[in-house]
Design a protein around this motif. Sequence first.
Motif, PDB file in Angstrom:
ATOM      1  N   GLU A  44       0.833  -1.196   0.000  1.00 23.33           N
ATOM      2  CA  GLU A  44       0.000   0.000   0.000  1.00 23.33           C
ATOM      3  C   GLU A  44       0.876   1.259   0.000  1.00 23.33           C
ATOM      4  O   GLU A  44       0.633   2.205  -0.744  1.00 23.33           O
ATOM      5  N   MET A  45       1.925   1.212   0.817  1.00 26.62           N
ATOM      6  CA  MET A  45       2.797   2.383   0.907  1.00 26.62           C
ATOM      7  C   MET A  45       3.526   2.615  -0.415  1.00 26.62           C
ATOM      8  O   MET A  45       3.624   3.734  -0.897  1.00 26.62           O
ATOM      9  N   ARG A  46       4.004   1.523  -1.004  1.00 27.31           N
ATOM     10  CA  ARG A  46       4.685   1.651  -2.294  1.00 27.31           C
ATOM     11  C   ARG A  46       3.734   2.218  -3.337  1.00 27.31           C
ATOM     12  O   ARG A  46       4.110   3.073  -4.134  1.00 27.31           O
ATOM     13  N   THR A 310      -8.580  20.152  -1.196  1.00 22.97           N
ATOM     14  CA  THR A 310      -7.525  19.515  -0.405  1.00 22.97           C
ATOM     15  C   THR A 310      -7.346  18.099  -0.926  1.00 22.97           C
ATOM     16  O   THR A 310      -8.250  17.525  -1.507  1.00 22.97           O
ATOM     17  N   PHE A 311      -6.142  17.555  -0.711  1.00 23.28           N
ATOM     18  CA  PHE A 311      -5.920  16.182  -1.169  1.00 23.28           C
ATOM     19  C   PHE A 311      -5.320  15.352  -0.047  1.00 23.28           C
ATOM     20  O   PHE A 311      -4.711  15.867   0.888  1.00 23.28           O
ATOM     21  N   ARG A 312      -5.515  14.063  -0.164  1.00 22.38           N
ATOM     22  CA  ARG A 312      -4.969  13.122   0.805  1.00 22.38           C
ATOM     23  C   ARG A 312      -4.486  11.900   0.048  1.00 22.38           C
ATOM     24  O   ARG A 312      -5.284  11.127  -0.462  1.00 22.38           O
ATOM     25  N   SER A 313      -3.171  11.751  -0.054  1.00 23.49           N
ATOM     26  CA  SER A 313      -2.631  10.604  -0.792  1.00 23.49           C
ATOM     27  C   SER A 313      -2.440   9.423   0.135  1.00 23.49           C
ATOM     28  O   SER A 313      -2.205   8.312  -0.311  1.00 23.49           O
ATOM     29  N   GLY A 314      -2.515   9.660   1.449  1.00 26.84           N
ATOM     30  CA  GLY A 314      -2.267   8.575   2.388  1.00 26.84           C
ATOM     31  C   GLY A 314      -0.814   8.508   2.820  1.00 26.84           C
ATOM     32  O   GLY A 314      -0.502   7.856   3.796  1.00 26.84           O
ATOM     33  N   PHE A 489      -5.152   5.897   7.690  1.00 26.25           N
ATOM     34  CA  PHE A 489      -5.828   6.223   6.434  1.00 26.25           C
ATOM     35  C   PHE A 489      -6.213   4.990   5.652  1.00 26.25           C
ATOM     36  O   PHE A 489      -6.290   5.013   4.439  1.00 26.25           O
ATOM     37  N   PHE A 490      -6.373   3.853   6.345  1.00 23.20           N
ATOM     38  CA  PHE A 490      -6.886   2.670   5.673  1.00 23.20           C
ATOM     39  C   PHE A 490      -8.249   2.378   6.270  1.00 23.20           C
ATOM     40  O   PHE A 490      -8.417   2.443   7.483  1.00 23.20           O
ATOM     41  N   LEU A 491      -9.166   2.025   5.416  1.00 21.93           N
ATOM     42  CA  LEU A 491     -10.463   1.621   5.948  1.00 21.93           C
ATOM     43  C   LEU A 491     -10.346   0.257   6.607  1.00 21.93           C
ATOM     44  O   LEU A 491     -10.975  -0.035   7.598  1.00 21.93           O
ATOM     45  N   THR A 495      -3.778  -6.419   3.643  1.00 22.98           N
ATOM     46  CA  THR A 495      -2.954  -7.629   3.704  1.00 22.98           C
ATOM     47  C   THR A 495      -2.589  -8.034   2.295  1.00 22.98           C
ATOM     48  O   THR A 495      -3.292  -7.732   1.345  1.00 22.98           O
ATOM     49  N   HIS A 496      -1.459  -8.697   2.210  1.00 27.59           N
ATOM     50  CA  HIS A 496      -1.035  -9.195   0.909  1.00 27.59           C
ATOM     51  C   HIS A 496      -0.338 -10.521   1.157  1.00 27.59           C
ATOM     52  O   HIS A 496       0.676 -10.570   1.839  1.00 27.59           O
ATOM     53  N   VAL A 497      -0.920 -11.620   0.645  1.00 27.16           N
ATOM     54  CA  VAL A 497      -0.328 -12.935   0.859  1.00 27.16           C
ATOM     55  C   VAL A 497       0.533 -13.279  -0.345  1.00 27.16           C
ATOM     56  O   VAL A 497       0.040 -13.406  -1.460  1.00 27.16           O
TER      57      VAL A 497
END
Lengths: 536, 252
Positions: A44-46, A310-314, A489-491, A495-497
Amino acid sequence: MYKLLLCLRYLRTRYIALACIISVMLGVATMIVVNSVMAGFTTEMRDRLHNFLADIVIESRGTAGIEDAEMQMDRVRKAAGQYIAAMTPTIEIPGMMTFTDPWSGETYTAPIQIQGIDPAGKAQVGPLQDYLDSYNPVLEDGIEVRPALRSRKSPLGWELTAEGDKHFRMVQERNRMFLEDRQPEPPAANQPVPEIDSPVFDNEPAPATAKNTSSVAETPAPAGIDAAPQEASPEILFTNDEPAAKAADGPLEARIYLGEGLVSFMARNPESGRQQKIMMVQPGDNVILSTITAGTPPDVTKFQATVVDTFRSGMNEYDSSIVLMNLAALQKYRGMHLNNAISSIHIRLKDYSTSPQVLAALEQAFPPGMVNIRTWEEKQGMLLSAVEVETAILNVLLFLIIAVAGFGILAIFYMIVVEKTRDIGILKSLGASSSGVMSIFLSYGLGLGITGSAAGVFIGLLFVRYINEIEDVLSWITGRKVFDEKIYFFLEIPTHVNPWMVVWVAAGAIAIAVLASILPARRAAALHPVRALRFE
Amino acid sequence: MAEILKMTQPLITAEAVSRSYLKGQHQVPVLRGVRLAVARGEFVSVIGQSGSGKSTLLHIMGLLDSPDVGEVLLGGSRIDNLNQAARDQLRNHVFGFIFQFYHLLPELSLLENVMTPLMIRHSIFGFIKRRREIRDAALGILQQVGLEHRLKHRPSELSGGEMQRGAIARALVGRPEILLADEPTGNLDAETGAGIMELLNRLNHDQKLTIVMVTHDNAIASQAHRTVQLVQGRIQAAGKDAETDPQQRLTA
């Protein structure tokens, strides 16, 4: 054959073996869950880093930028056009933003990164629409509390929304009334001076104040709007008269999207008792930006800008420092409009895996030393490698858990070998070889490892699959949010398997189980048959 | 005497076997130069007090233990100095063991226990290929010892006599040449013990199975063709019909 039969029989009849299986299972499950969540966050961060940065960024070395955006983009197109999906010219320059908090009346100045962009072009290299507040509904605990202000189909631009426009008019009206109140008293124009951000004021020479006063006197109406006292107004008059004149009947020429983190804070709502986001600046407000011109040496330049969105990229790093501004206006304020200079070109590739070729081609196309050409990964190398190191260390630590399980197996197997001493003697008297006896216990370890790993993989994947439900239950039991989406900022917990990770964890656990059974198995094999038979 | 022995060519011979064990700091001699030759088809019982070394002699003959001094000969060739793999093979093919405490594997059913020597003999694939054949062999032997109705039972669900008969079936399923019995009736009441002895006698008589039996019970020992008495690690006296009777039986 007897090895397999006995091994399976021991596996089924020894309940102590269940302890080994459970310890292996827990270790494997923990590793899978932690790795999946870590990988989820990292992915997610990447994505967020990547989306904001585009695939490849060409940057000028100095603050003056590179001349002639069209010519440079042609150069890029010529060198690597077949790989490129989209590109957009950008100016990136550090600056300061001064704004007033309507709640406290305080005026703040914060360091920022100004990015001059063309919204349509920016949206082609990254998902800008997803980040802008007005294009997205506001959710609270998954419930929509405000619908999207703009439809997804409406083109990106610098127009205010209806709400923003209303707010703008309201602010202007308030300022006008405030100024008119003060008008009759002659020193009134100087009244706001103490309220102005003091460093700015200190730097200004005395005549400027005079000019301020006079312009207010000559054209009361527009100056009234621009020189809104609580908005630290006088600066606008020092910098550029043109937007001030236009601003009389609408938003200023300089329009910006503000990073949400710059102008918001979390506060507890005294009524509902929950954390709420408080915005200090809203679309329709004016703020003052200061930065440097493109000259050598650069001069300081200040101008007022209307907040459009306004913006929010996380990515907190971006949301609390970046201000997106219309490219043409920024060029103008920085004196770059005459030669259409820009400081960087953001490029999105059709296929990111071609980036090495593109980098090589671009290095050839530009004169040496003129620009830096980097992929987004190279640009964020520090952060990405920090996350990688963190993941690696975490994995080592977690693998130690399985190693602990391994020692448990070792101890329990020793016990089983002692318990089975007589049976080992019997098998040897029937002609079983030492290696045969050894392989009973090795395959026993293998069986435990496989069973434990399989159970661990199953439980781990199940946990990952229902992690949000589990989080809900935990929150309900403990009475407080375990995972606060407002902070991350995540609902949901991302996860990523990675299937290979699962395979490696399971294989590692099986290997440890087998390794741990080597010592007891050797002991069993070395038992003397007669001594084993005498064992009662 | 020597002439006769030479003529009959003993099947297994323990030649001048000595063995001592380390107990704490001291070497405790258990066997001091024992010679025991057993002819094919012979039923020999070794009798002696506890600690006289009779079990050790049996273990050395069955290659479960090695002598400090002396040799074990099988059909005239020395076997006690063979490598581990060959000794394992011999134990599996040539010798069958029965013990005082039956020593059945508690996790396996009676049928599986009886099949164990054949499972050890064959690899996994060999076993799967010969599954039926091996099962039939085990079933046949179990029928011989009268346990065909107890196939699925665990050893813990069997009586002492049944367990010992199961152990005999296990010892015989690999078609050994020599049955080595260590106090086979030692843990059984007289009646059950008599049943076991009857079984051993029948096997010896019908199948010409060579049996070496160790016991401390003179009444049991006397049912063998020949009795050897072991006192403090030495052969004390051979039984009444020691030399002559077996030859007669053999030639008969």
